[in-house]
Design an enzyme around this catalytic site. Structure first.
Site, PDB file in Angstrom:
ATOM      1  N   LYS A 173     -30.404  -3.754 -14.502  1.00 33.56           N
ATOM      2  CA  LYS A 173     -29.271  -2.860 -14.245  1.00 33.56           C
ATOM      3  C   LYS A 173     -29.167  -1.881 -15.402  1.00 33.56           C
ATOM      4  O   LYS A 173     -29.011  -2.279 -16.560  1.00 33.56           O
ATOM      5  CB  LYS A 173     -27.986  -3.669 -14.097  1.00 33.56           C
ATOM      6  CG  LYS A 173     -26.756  -2.790 -13.924  1.00 33.56           C
ATOM      7  CD  LYS A 173     -25.540  -3.594 -13.541  1.00 33.56           C
ATOM      8  CE  LYS A 173     -24.315  -2.693 -13.482  1.00 33.56           C
ATOM      9  NZ  LYS A 173     -23.111  -3.448 -13.126  1.00 33.56           N
ATOM     10  N   LYS A 187     -31.044  -1.556 -10.162  1.00 31.61           N
ATOM     11  CA  LYS A 187     -29.836  -0.763  -9.931  1.00 31.61           C
ATOM     12  C   LYS A 187     -29.661   0.247 -11.048  1.00 31.61           C
ATOM     13  O   LYS A 187     -29.779  -0.145 -12.214  1.00 31.61           O
ATOM     14  CB  LYS A 187     -28.639  -1.717  -9.881  1.00 31.61           C
ATOM     15  CG  LYS A 187     -27.292  -1.042  -9.775  1.00 31.61           C
ATOM     16  CD  LYS A 187     -26.214  -2.074  -9.855  1.00 31.61           C
ATOM     17  CE  LYS A 187     -24.878  -1.379  -9.780  1.00 31.61           C
ATOM     18  NZ  LYS A 187     -23.784  -2.220 -10.113  1.00 31.61           N
TER      19      LYS A 187
HETATM   20  C1  PBG Z   1     -19.699  -3.742 -12.566  1.00 28.42           C
HETATM   21  C2  PBG Z   1     -20.366  -3.125 -11.410  1.00 28.42           C
HETATM   22  C3  PBG Z   1     -20.640  -1.768 -11.288  1.00 28.42           C
HETATM   23  C4  PBG Z   1     -21.223  -1.579 -10.029  1.00 28.42           C
HETATM   24  C5  PBG Z   1     -21.319  -2.817  -9.417  1.00 28.42           C
HETATM   25  N1  PBG Z   1     -20.782  -3.781 -10.281  1.00 28.42           N
HETATM   26  C6  PBG Z   1     -20.315  -0.646 -12.190  1.00 28.42           C
HETATM   27  C7  PBG Z   1     -20.593  -0.739 -13.623  1.00 28.42           C
HETATM   28  O1  PBG Z   1     -21.512  -1.432 -14.063  1.00 28.42           O
HETATM   29  O2  PBG Z   1     -19.863  -0.078 -14.353  1.00 28.42           O
HETATM   30  C8  PBG Z   1     -21.650  -0.242  -9.511  1.00 28.42           C
HETATM   31  C9  PBG Z   1     -21.872  -0.105  -8.050  1.00 28.42           C
HETATM   32  C10 PBG Z   1     -21.864   1.309  -7.591  1.00 28.42           C
HETATM   33  O3  PBG Z   1     -21.807   2.270  -8.362  1.00 28.42           O
HETATM   34  O4  PBG Z   1     -21.909   1.477  -6.359  1.00 28.42           O
HETATM   35  N2  PBG Z   1     -19.758  -5.075 -12.698  1.00 28.42           N
END
Ligand code: PBG
Length: 333
Positions: A202, A256
């Site tokens: 991520k 991601k």
């Molecule tokens: C945070 C989380 C995020 C997303 C999913 N879980 C955002 C972040 O890491 O700040 C993003 C998903 C999206 O942008 O559609 N635990």
């Protein structure tokens, strides 16, 4: 593999592109309804469907609306939904205790969905940000995001979600060691069949902006997530993270965001052959919707092309806010 072709004109690639039938026969990657995981936002209340301005077409739904969406997913043949709670700001604290409250919004929603639509797989989010007064995915002390203390909190959250009936847990926090800790806690509690889809690679991304609006974390978050999410320049690190998470007991792994990281999807799939997913995140969705609202691109074609790209890059499935729209299109509805 080294594809071989005769010289032109013996080989004319246009021969196999001439008609829809010939194009169908030579199509390599395909997208099916079974490839989709539909992320949705749940909020408190009843009869509420609240638009998210930066995500046109996506609403925060109260549990009754989530149940209707779950039924819609089942009717469309979408195998899984993924729940993200919009937490009442009054419930956010520095210790994030609401995260493992058995009766918190997410856990109530899981129970309601599993009772009403038992065959639909329910995936959850395991991270502290919706419950954290600091907006971070981990506990914060003196401005530092704590790793091991956060993992302990995530384990409590894990058990509460498994108890509520979640099929797939999605740790999105990027703390080190959380997969192993979650897996052994699940085994010890008898939850042998609860799957973990690790957000293994991520990245610290600008494309999460609309999501943070959707879950109400934008206001709380100070600073960035660069000390725990990955640097966008890194690729070998993604492989090391995926390997680590698989060794700790992840059943599936995720890359991601999606579209800027298709090379990572391909490397992960080729290296490990594990069930591999991409998250087409909120900002990717927002870009396509905004461009189409301006009349600059065709939303359905851009949607389909972007999703097919994930399959071509080796993904087994995609988390996408387009899930209901593309499923209806694939089924000719
Ligand atoms: C945070 C989380 C995020 C997303 C999913 N879980 C955002 C972040 O890491 O700040 C993003 C998903 C999206 O942008 O559609 N635990």
């Amino acid at each position: 593999m080294r594809p071989i072709s005769a010289p032109t004109p013996a080989a004319r690639f246009r021969r196999m592109r001439r008609t829809p039938a010939l194009r169908a026969l030579t199509q390599e990657a395909t997208l099916g309804v079974g490839d989709l995981i539909w992320p949705m936002f749940v909020r408190d209340g009843a009869g509420i469907s609240e638009p998210i301005p930066s995500m046109p077409g996506v609403n925060r739904l109260s549990i009754d609306g989530i149940l209707r969406a779950a039924e819609q997913a089942a009717t469309l043949g979408i195998p899984a939904i993924c729940l993200f709670p919009y937490t009442d700001p009054a419930l956010k604290t520095a210790d994030c205790a609401e995260a493992w409250n058995p009766d918190n919004l997410a856990n109530r929603a899981i129970r309601a969905i599993k009772a009403a639509v038992p065959d639909l797989a329910v995936m959850t989010d395991v991270a502290l940000d919706p419950y954290n007064i600091h907006g971070h995915d981990g506990l914060v002390r003196d401005g530092i995001i704590l790793n091991d203390e956060s993992v302990e909190a995530l384990v409590k959250m894990t058990l509460a979600q498994a108890e509520a009936g979640a099929d797939i847990l999605g740790p999105s926090d990027m703390m080190d060691g959380r997969i192993g800790a979650m897996r052994s806690a699940l085994e010890m509690a008898g939850h042998h069949d609860v799957a973990i889809l690790s957000y293994a690679a991520k990245y610290a991304s600008a494309f999460y902006g609309p999501f943070r609006d959707a879950v109400g974390a934008s206001g709380a978050l100070k600073g960035d997530k660069l000390t725990y999410q990955m640097h966008p320049g890194n690729s070998d690190e993604a492989l090391r993270l995926v390997e680590r998470d698989l060794r700790e007991g992840a059943d599936m792994v995720m890359v991601k965001p999606g579209m800027p990281y298709l090379d990572i999807c391909r490397r992960v799939k080729d290296t490990f052959g594990a069930p591999t997913y991409a998250y087409q995140v909120s900002g990717e969705y927002a870009m396509i919707m905004a461009a189409s609202a301006n009349g600059w691109i065709d939303v359905d074609r851009a949607m389909m092309e972007s999703l097919l790209g994930f399959k071509r890059a080796g993904c087994d499935g995609i988390l996408t806010y387009f899930a209901p729209r593309v499923a209806a299109m694939l089924r000719g509805m």
